[in-house]
Design a protein around this motif. Structure first.
Motif, PDB file in Angstrom:
ATOM      1  N   SER A  79       0.831  -1.203   0.000  1.00 10.29           N
ATOM      2  CA  SER A  79       0.000   0.000   0.000  1.00 10.29           C
ATOM      3  C   SER A  79       0.866   1.254   0.000  1.00 10.29           C
ATOM      4  O   SER A  79       0.609   2.206  -0.748  1.00 10.29           O
ATOM      5  N   TRP A 136       1.149   4.100  -3.321  1.00 14.17           N
ATOM      6  CA  TRP A 136       1.018   5.561  -3.298  1.00 14.17           C
ATOM      7  C   TRP A 136       2.308   6.225  -3.766  1.00 14.17           C
ATOM      8  O   TRP A 136       2.279   7.272  -4.414  1.00 14.17           O
ATOM      9  N   LYS A 188       1.527   8.268   6.259  1.00  9.57           N
ATOM     10  CA  LYS A 188       0.312   8.756   5.601  1.00  9.57           C
ATOM     11  C   LYS A 188       0.708   9.562   4.359  1.00  9.57           C
ATOM     12  O   LYS A 188       0.758  10.788   4.391  1.00  9.57           O
ATOM     13  N   ARG A 213      -0.699   9.178   1.130  1.00 12.02           N
ATOM     14  CA  ARG A 213      -1.657   9.191   0.027  1.00 12.02           C
ATOM     15  C   ARG A 213      -1.878  10.597  -0.537  1.00 12.02           C
ATOM     16  O   ARG A 213      -1.765  10.813  -1.751  1.00 12.02           O
ATOM     17  N   ASN A 214      -2.206  11.542   0.331  1.00 11.27           N
ATOM     18  CA  ASN A 214      -2.489  12.898  -0.139  1.00 11.27           C
ATOM     19  C   ASN A 214      -1.267  13.539  -0.797  1.00 11.27           C
ATOM     20  O   ASN A 214      -1.382  14.239  -1.810  1.00 11.27           O
ATOM     21  N   GLN A 242       1.225  12.080  -2.420  1.00 10.26           N
ATOM     22  CA  GLN A 242       1.527  11.530  -3.741  1.00 10.26           C
ATOM     23  C   GLN A 242       0.452  11.877  -4.766  1.00 10.26           C
ATOM     24  O   GLN A 242       0.763  12.145  -5.925  1.00 10.26           O
ATOM     25  N   ILE A 243      -0.792  11.893  -4.348  1.00  7.04           N
ATOM     26  CA  ILE A 243      -1.865  12.215  -5.294  1.00  7.04           C
ATOM     27  C   ILE A 243      -1.792  13.683  -5.712  1.00  7.04           C
ATOM     28  O   ILE A 243      -1.817  14.013  -6.906  1.00  7.04           O
TER      29      ILE A 243
END
Length: 514
Positions: A232, A236, A375, A377-378, A380-381
């Motif tokens: 996971s 990301w 954390k 995710r944000n 990398q997106i």
């Protein structure tokens, strides 16, 4: 026993020595390879190597994920858990290696046959080169857990020695192809693959000798949750790393489509400068990264953030020390390096990359802080999407007739926006004091770099008729101005004390041997 600050500085010293040797060797090697291959073959090499990098972004993401989990577990102090994480990482890399091998062969061959703008007589050599680079990429993927293990254990002296050996072998390759009577592009690809394979084999053997967790005994997977966590985290990272690599290689493809293969030679040389400067910056980051992640693993958020601030500050200023003289003296340096006057596009691309790397380093420590928390995710997106968006804007610029540097300006603007985005995300994920960070890190560092550039640009104008003297004085004053101002006015008391303590340690050791 040496404290953590001393260890960070000592590791930085090892890697700094490695960097000096590697930079010198690579600068010579690039010039020799360019002379041996010629502008057309070098353009083919740069675009195919970049294409492989675009498909191999998964490897970058897995490397970051593996080192993060290894360092975090070392911080906790659980050897059994460490062995399982390493084992799971090896299995994941075997799987990813197979996937990337398939993608590279299918996508790379399609690109060469249907898209690449190059002489038809060189297409067979381009295919062989693709196979060589694909094999090299596979070897890199398989050994990522081993290199990550060395980094996580902070044995960076070993990394330095291995990298120096790798650089010397690459220099030998560059010298050899200059005398080879066979197809130089093919020979270069084969010898490069051989060099990479030997270097990575050394890393595997070193790990197996020194780290018990690297001894692999295949057994059924029991901790599927751990595999899921690592995968996971890597997924990301795929997004961020993939968008970053697509941005640069997409730029090469757009330049090739609008301006032809020779512009890729200029861009390829500039990418070598970019890679060397990134290597310079990563030298410092590699020494501090394990300490940041281990601090979070021990639950010491305060120290983790402080190390992150220091990383942003030190890496960006160290890059500035090197980048400012390079920016000012770029035409002269390229002329000496390449043994002929550089094209306008080549110097322009090089200067743009210097600015991009400096801007990126202003928040590199915040990225590591977010990774240490887990954390991502944000980050990398959002940031990854910004990297990707520079391509359509660059395409529109060139479509309406703007010059080749328009796409580089788009990337610079995007990197400036990413400073704010990374700071905001770090504030939400780690509790970063964003106002303090901007006021005490970003603004002083950027201001010092701009003022130093202005002073040295004026000095260059005075000495421009004596280029060697100008280059020497500009480089020397860059070191003096930035180092002095940084130590007195930008470093905190704790950072000054760490540097002073390490200096005293070195002096005491020298005196004890006399």
């Amino acid at each position: 026993m040496m404290n953590n600050s001393g260890r960070v500085i000592l590791n930085t010293g090892f890697l700094y020595a490695n960097m000096l040797v590697t930079l010198a060797v690579q600068l010579i090697a690039v010039r020799l390879v360019l002379q041996a291959l010629g502008p057309v073959d070098y353009g083919i090499y740069s675009i195919i190597a970049g294409l492989v990098a675009m498909f191999a972004f998964m490897n970058v993401a897995m490397s970051a994920a593996t080192q993060r989990f290894l360092s975090y577990t070392i911080g906790i102090g659980n050897l059994k858990e460490l062995k399982e994480i390493f084992y799971h990482s090896v299995l994941l890399h075997l799987l990813i290696g197979i996937i990337i091998l398939i993608l590279l062969e299918i996508g790379g061959n399609y690109y060469i046959i249907h898209i690449l703008q190059a002489p038809k007589a060189r297409m067979e050599a381009a295919h062989i080169l693709l196979h060589c680079i694909t094999f090299s990429t596979l070897a890199n993927i398989i050994t990522v857990p081993y290199e990550a293990d060395i980094n996580a254990n902070e044995n960076l002296g070993a990394i330095a020695l291995i990298n120096i050996l790798d650089s010397l072998m690459k220099l030998g390759t560059a010298i050899y192809i200059g005398f080879s009577s066979q197809d130089k592009l093919v020979v270069y690809g084969l010898l490069t693959a051989t060099t990479i394979s030997l270097t990575l084999l050394i890393k595997i053997l070193y790990c197996r000798k020194h780290y018990p967790e690297s001894h692999i005994h295949f057994h059924p997977i029991k901790q599927w949750k751990k595999i899921k966590d690592i995968a996971s985290f890597a997924i990301w990272n795929f997004i961020g790393s993939g968008c970053s690599i697509v941005r640069y290689q997409g730029t090469a493809i757009l330049l090739n489509a609008f301006f032809g293969i020779l512009i890729n030679t200029a861009y390829g040389i500039a990418q070598q400068v970019n890679s060397l400067l990134i290597f310079f910056a990563n030298t410092i980051v590699r020494a501090i990264r394990p300490q940041i992640i281990k601090s979070e693993g021990r639950g010491d958020r305060t120290r983790m953030l402080q190390l992150s601030y220091t990383t942003c500050k030190i890496t960006s200023l160290m890059v500035a020390i090197l980048a400012i003289p390079l920016y000012i003296e770029m035409d002269f340096i390229l002329n000496i390096w390449l043994h002929h006057p550089p094209t306008t596009e080549c110097a322009m691309f090089c200067r743009a990359f210097l600015i991009i790397v400096f801007i990126n380093q202003l928040t590199i420590g915040l990225q590591i802080a977010i990774e240490s928390v887990g954390k991502i995710r944000n980050l990398q997106i959002i940031v990854g999407s910004m990297h990707f968006l520079s391509l359509p804007f660059g395409y529109m610029c060139m479509k309406i007739g703007l010059p080749a540097n328009s796409i580089m300006i788009c990337i610079i603007i995007e990197e400036i926006i990413c400073i704010g985005l990374r700071t905001l995300i770090a504030y939400k994920q780690t509790g970063l004091a964003y106002k303090t960070f901007v006021m005490k890190n970003v603004l002083p560092t950027t201001g010092l770099a701009i003022i130093t550039w202005g002073i040295l640009q004026s000095l260059h104008e005075l000495l421009q008729h004596t280029p060697w003297i100008s280059c020497i004085f500009v480089s020397a004053f860059s070191i003096i101005i930035i180092s002095t101002v940084t130590y007195k006015y930008i470093l905190t008391f704790e950072e000054q004390r760490a540097i002073n303590g390490f200096g005293k340690l070195i002096l005491n050791k020298i005196k004890s041997r006399q």
